[in-house]
Design a protein around this motif. Structure first.
Motif, PDB file in Angstrom:
ATOM      1  N   ALA A 134      -8.917   1.045  -6.432  1.00  0.00           N
ATOM      2  CA  ALA A 134      -8.279   0.933  -5.332  1.00  0.00           C
ATOM      3  C   ALA A 134      -9.797   0.641  -4.154  1.00  0.00           C
ATOM      4  CB  ALA A 134      -7.637   1.948  -4.593  1.00  0.00           C
ATOM      5  N   GLY A 135     -10.631   1.373  -4.483  1.00  0.00           N
ATOM      6  CA  GLY A 135     -11.755   1.553  -3.738  1.00  0.00           C
ATOM      7  C   GLY A 135     -13.082   0.748  -3.895  1.00  0.00           C
TER       8      GLY A 135
ATOM      9  N   ARG B  68       5.726  -6.622  -5.966  1.00  0.00           N
ATOM     10  CA  ARG B  68       6.885  -5.757  -5.893  1.00  0.00           C
ATOM     11  C   ARG B  68       8.016  -6.117  -6.851  1.00  0.00           C
ATOM     12  NH1 ARG B  68       3.328  -3.074  -3.721  1.00  0.00           N
ATOM     13  NH2 ARG B  68       3.642  -2.120  -1.627  1.00  0.00           N
TER      14      ARG B  68
ATOM     15  N   VAL C 262       0.126   4.088  -6.702  1.00  0.00           N
ATOM     16  CA  VAL C 262       0.592   3.127  -6.394  1.00  0.00           C
ATOM     17  C   VAL C 262       1.976   2.547  -6.836  1.00  0.00           C
ATOM     18  CG1 VAL C 262      -0.703   1.350  -7.714  1.00  0.00           C
ATOM     19  CG2 VAL C 262      -0.315   0.936  -5.121  1.00  0.00           C
TER      20      VAL C 262
ATOM     21  N   THR D 206     -12.455  -3.674  -4.289  1.00  0.00           N
ATOM     22  CA  THR D 206     -11.766  -4.101  -2.889  1.00  0.00           C
ATOM     23  C   THR D 206     -12.761  -4.002  -1.902  1.00  0.00           C
ATOM     24  OG1 THR D 206     -11.017  -1.828  -2.444  1.00  0.00           O
ATOM     25  CG2 THR D 206      -9.497  -3.356  -3.409  1.00  0.00           C
TER      26      THR D 206
ATOM     27  N   HIS E 282       2.863   2.599   0.868  1.00  0.00           N
ATOM     28  CA  HIS E 282       1.897   2.507   0.112  1.00  0.00           C
ATOM     29  C   HIS E 282       0.799   2.200   0.720  1.00  0.00           C
ATOM     30  CE1 HIS E 282       3.879   3.479  -3.712  1.00  0.00           C
ATOM     31  NE2 HIS E 282       4.704   2.931  -3.253  1.00  0.00           N
TER      32      HIS E 282
ATOM     33  N   CYS F 265      -3.057   1.571   2.639  1.00  0.00           N
ATOM     34  CA  CYS F 265      -4.287   2.001   1.907  1.00  0.00           C
ATOM     35  C   CYS F 265      -4.694   3.496   2.607  1.00  0.00           C
ATOM     36  CB  CYS F 265      -5.590   1.120   2.267  1.00  0.00           C
ATOM     37  SG  CYS F 265      -6.913   1.467   1.554  1.00  0.00           S
TER      38      CYS F 265
ATOM     39  N   SER G 248     -14.910  -7.165  -0.037  1.00  0.00           N
ATOM     40  CA  SER G 248     -14.624  -7.257   1.196  1.00  0.00           C
ATOM     41  C   SER G 248     -16.065  -7.315   1.954  1.00  0.00           C
ATOM     42  CB  SER G 248     -13.933  -5.935   1.780  1.00  0.00           C
ATOM     43  OG  SER G 248     -12.787  -5.933   1.431  1.00  0.00           O
TER      44      SER G 248
ATOM     45  N   HIS H  66       6.004   9.838  -5.311  1.00  0.00           N
ATOM     46  CA  HIS H  66       4.895   9.231  -4.844  1.00  0.00           C
ATOM     47  C   HIS H  66       4.248  10.010  -3.645  1.00  0.00           C
ATOM     48  CE1 HIS H  66       3.572   6.345  -1.351  1.00  0.00           C
ATOM     49  NE2 HIS H  66       2.640   6.123  -2.050  1.00  0.00           N
TER      50      HIS H  66
ATOM     51  N   ARG I 103       0.429  11.359  -2.685  1.00  0.00           N
ATOM     52  CA  ARG I 103      -0.257  11.165  -1.707  1.00  0.00           C
ATOM     53  C   ARG I 103      -0.652  12.506  -0.837  1.00  0.00           C
ATOM     54  NH1 ARG I 103      -0.209   5.629   1.020  1.00  0.00           N
ATOM     55  NH2 ARG I 103      -0.961   6.436   2.974  1.00  0.00           N
TER      56      ARG I 103
HETATM   57  C1  HEM Z   1     -11.753  -3.140   2.048  1.00  0.00           C
HETATM   58  C2  HEM Z   1     -11.565  -2.339   1.130  1.00  0.00           C
HETATM   59  C3  HEM Z   1     -10.053  -2.030   0.424  1.00  0.00           C
HETATM   60  C4  HEM Z   1      -9.054  -2.885   0.870  1.00  0.00           C
HETATM   61  C5  HEM Z   1      -9.068  -4.363   1.192  1.00  0.00           C
HETATM   62  C6  HEM Z   1      -7.806  -2.265   0.208  1.00  0.00           C
HETATM   63  C7  HEM Z   1      -6.558  -2.741   0.234  1.00  0.00           C
HETATM   64  C8  HEM Z   1      -5.302  -1.966  -0.148  1.00  0.00           C
HETATM   65  C9  HEM Z   1      -4.081  -2.210   0.024  1.00  0.00           C
HETATM   66  C10 HEM Z   1      -3.631  -3.905   0.020  1.00  0.00           C
HETATM   67  C11 HEM Z   1      -3.282  -1.546  -0.802  1.00  0.00           C
HETATM   68  C12 HEM Z   1      -1.617  -1.453  -0.587  1.00  0.00           C
HETATM   69  C13 HEM Z   1      -1.327  -1.815  -2.172  1.00  0.00           C
HETATM   70  C14 HEM Z   1       0.071  -2.073  -2.423  1.00  0.00           C
HETATM   71  O1  HEM Z   1       0.835  -1.900  -1.381  1.00  0.00           O
HETATM   72  O2  HEM Z   1       0.555  -2.403  -3.402  1.00  0.00           O
HETATM   73  C15 HEM Z   1      -4.076  -0.182  -0.855  1.00  0.00           C
HETATM   74  C16 HEM Z   1      -3.678   0.950  -1.303  1.00  0.00           C
HETATM   75  C17 HEM Z   1      -4.523   1.929  -1.619  1.00  0.00           C
HETATM   76  N1  HEM Z   1      -5.802   2.180  -1.355  1.00  0.00           N
HETATM   77 FE1  HEM Z   1      -6.859   0.648  -0.752  1.00  0.00          FE
HETATM   78  N2  HEM Z   1      -8.106  -0.822   0.246  1.00  0.00           N
HETATM   79  C18 HEM Z   1      -9.545  -0.698   0.106  1.00  0.00           C
HETATM   80  C19 HEM Z   1     -10.453   0.385   0.215  1.00  0.00           C
HETATM   81  C20 HEM Z   1      -9.923   1.459  -0.520  1.00  0.00           C
HETATM   82  C21 HEM Z   1     -10.620   2.773  -0.688  1.00  0.00           C
HETATM   83  C22 HEM Z   1     -12.149   2.652  -0.408  1.00  0.00           C
HETATM   84  C23 HEM Z   1      -9.901   3.669  -1.086  1.00  0.00           C
HETATM   85  C24 HEM Z   1     -10.421   5.066  -1.610  1.00  0.00           C
HETATM   86  C25 HEM Z   1     -11.466   5.271  -2.378  1.00  0.00           C
HETATM   87  C26 HEM Z   1      -8.665   3.048  -1.135  1.00  0.00           C
HETATM   88  C27 HEM Z   1      -7.442   3.739  -1.751  1.00  0.00           C
HETATM   89  C28 HEM Z   1      -6.230   3.184  -1.895  1.00  0.00           C
HETATM   90  C29 HEM Z   1      -5.186   3.970  -2.426  1.00  0.00           C
HETATM   91  C30 HEM Z   1      -5.189   5.699  -2.869  1.00  0.00           C
HETATM   92  C31 HEM Z   1      -4.157   3.123  -2.228  1.00  0.00           C
HETATM   93  C32 HEM Z   1      -2.660   3.575  -2.648  1.00  0.00           C
HETATM   94  C33 HEM Z   1      -1.752   4.152  -1.650  1.00  0.00           C
HETATM   95  C34 HEM Z   1      -0.244   4.434  -2.144  1.00  0.00           C
HETATM   96  O3  HEM Z   1      -0.066   3.695  -3.148  1.00  0.00           O
HETATM   97  O4  HEM Z   1       0.363   5.270  -1.499  1.00  0.00           O
HETATM   98  N3  HEM Z   1      -8.620   1.868  -0.828  1.00  0.00           N
HETATM   99  N4  HEM Z   1      -5.508  -0.563  -0.545  1.00  0.00           N
END
Ligand code: HEM
Length: 407
Positions: A248-249, A300, A93, A252, A356, A358, A256, A100, A104
């Protein structure tokens, strides 16, 4: 000079002596953030807070900033770097550009359709097991009994990791995030967070040392190890990105689940509509994620001077796209404070947008859908117990620490 004058005339730059709203946005406590977002949008959707941070509260601006590669979670080269003695900013992230994209690509196979489909039976089985335990109880804490267990077991399964250290995962992911995000912490809290995080990393490292990369080649752990052997990733980088998957996972998804079930139970007609017609579950989940997202904002830094909406954001300045505010923008979502399953909730920014966005969105949906279907079938009379506590804000996350329900 002309530009600067125009900017001063057109931008709602808060009077430096005035009050910063930032503590209400990323503080702790039990406030409802939505009236503040509405106020901000009415002032100016790109607002320079007295703290110096730019706050973006409209759907259009939040989308635009998240989509713009000139904004990054890491300060630009030459600016004061994030305090990161342990190398946590090598998480996906925080990375930009080629670094990056490489991370990914590396993580993408975990979230392939095939990989996720293979998790469905596991998630349904876990949900059934957790509800079996709750079924005998007249009232139970949905967070402690379900929401805090299902996501960690799911991520462990996704990665092929043992969940023996389950309870430590949330501590570690919360602690690491506090360390990185610069949340106010005492010296003792800082030390504790670092110890918890490094214990987690040590556990994962010890586990990986036991894995034979050729024994189960499709498993995530084996894949990571093969990449390491090929020079595609270093051990520390691998470990901090595994940690990031928990950050992240886990929290969140946990929050949620609480936010979504609480929102439904607070709107009994919506709950009843689902009891009557479970084919609505999928679209209900999308709408519930829009309605009360666990991640209320992200952070950011500008890597360049950027003109937006008549304002100049200077290189190095920080910006907060307010996801919670964007999801209630009435120009995109009619009657945004109402839960409406039939609405087109796909434009919600709950899972971010742009480079970025999710990677775990489908996995998060699978868990809530599975739980909701089972609850509707097995506990159609479910309701909030009297005296249930409002949700809490934890920095940029918000949700329920406890959610007592009864049947
Ligand atoms: C309801 C549950 C979740 C919410 C609300 C959520 C929300 C988000 C948000 C808002 C971002 C963007 C962050 C940014 O732009 O700074 C993000 C990125 C990410 N999320 Fe989720 N997420 C959830 C569940 C998960 C799960 C279950 C996983 C994996 C196990 C996951 C993996 C990731 C990853 C790897 C990124 C980074 C992507 C990048 O930087 O390219 N997320 N998430």
């Amino acid at each position: 000079m002309t530009c600067q004058m125009t900017c001063q005339m057109t931008c709602a730059i808060a009077d430096p002596g005035s009050h910063s709203v930032l503590p209400s946005i990323i503080g702790t406590g039990s406030g409802d953030p939505y009236p503040l977002y509405e106020w901000l949008r009415a002032q100016r959707p790109l607002w320079r807070d007295a703290s110096g941070v730019w706050l973006a509260s409209s759907h259009a601006l939040v989308t635009r900033i998240l989509d713009d590669a000139r904004f990054s979670a890491r300060p630009p080269p030459g600016a004061q770097p994030l305090d990161d003695p342990l190398g946590y900013t090598n998480m996906v992230v925080f990375e930009t550009g080629e670094a990056h994209e490489r991370l990914r690509r590396l993580l993408a196979p975990l979230f392939s359709r095939k990989a996720l489909l293979s998790l469905q039976a596991f998630i349904d089985g876990e949900v059934a097991r957790l509800l079996d335990q709750c079924e005998a109880l007249p009232r139970f804490d949905l967070v402690a009994h379900i929401a805090s267990v299902l996501p960690v077991r799911t991520i462990c399964r996704l990665l092929g990791f043992p969940d023996a250290h389950g309870a430590s995962y949330l501590q570690a992911s919360t602690g690491a995030w506090q360390l990185i995000s610069g949340a106010p912490m005492s010296a003792e809290e800082r030390t504790l967070a670092a110890v918890q995080t490094e214990t987690f990393i040590g556990n994962v490292d010890a586990f990986l040392r036991e894995v034979d990369p050729d024994a189960a080649p499709d498993q995530a752990a084996s894949r990571f190890l093969r990449l390491e052997q090929e020079g595609g990733i270093g051990r520390r980088e691998m470990l901090v990105n595994v940690l990031f998957l928990f950050i992240a996972g886990y929290g969140t998804t946990l929050l949620s689940i609480g936010n979504s079930i609480a929102a439904l139970l607070r709107a009994p007609h919506a709950w009843q509509a689902l009891v009557d017609d479970t084919s609505l579950v999928s679209q209900a989940v999308r709408e519930l994620y829009r309605y009360d997202p666990a991640v209320q904002s992200v952070f950011r830094y500008a890597w360049d001077d950027v003109e937006i909406d008549g304002c100049r954001i200077r290189r190095g300045e920080s910006v907060m796209p307010l996801i919670g505010a964007a999801n209630r923008d009435p120009t995109v979502f009619a009657a945004p404070d109402e839960i409406r399953f039939e609405r087109e909730a796909a434009r919600a920014l709950t899972f971010g947008a742009g480079p970025h966005s999710c990677m775990g969105v489908a996995l998060a949906r699978m868990q809530l859908e599975s739980l909701l279907r089972a609850l509707l079938r097995r506990m159609p009379e479910l309701r909030l117990a009297p005296g249930w506590q409002p949700r809490q804000q934890h920095g940029s996350f918000h949700g329920y620490d406890r959610l007592i329900v009864e049947r």
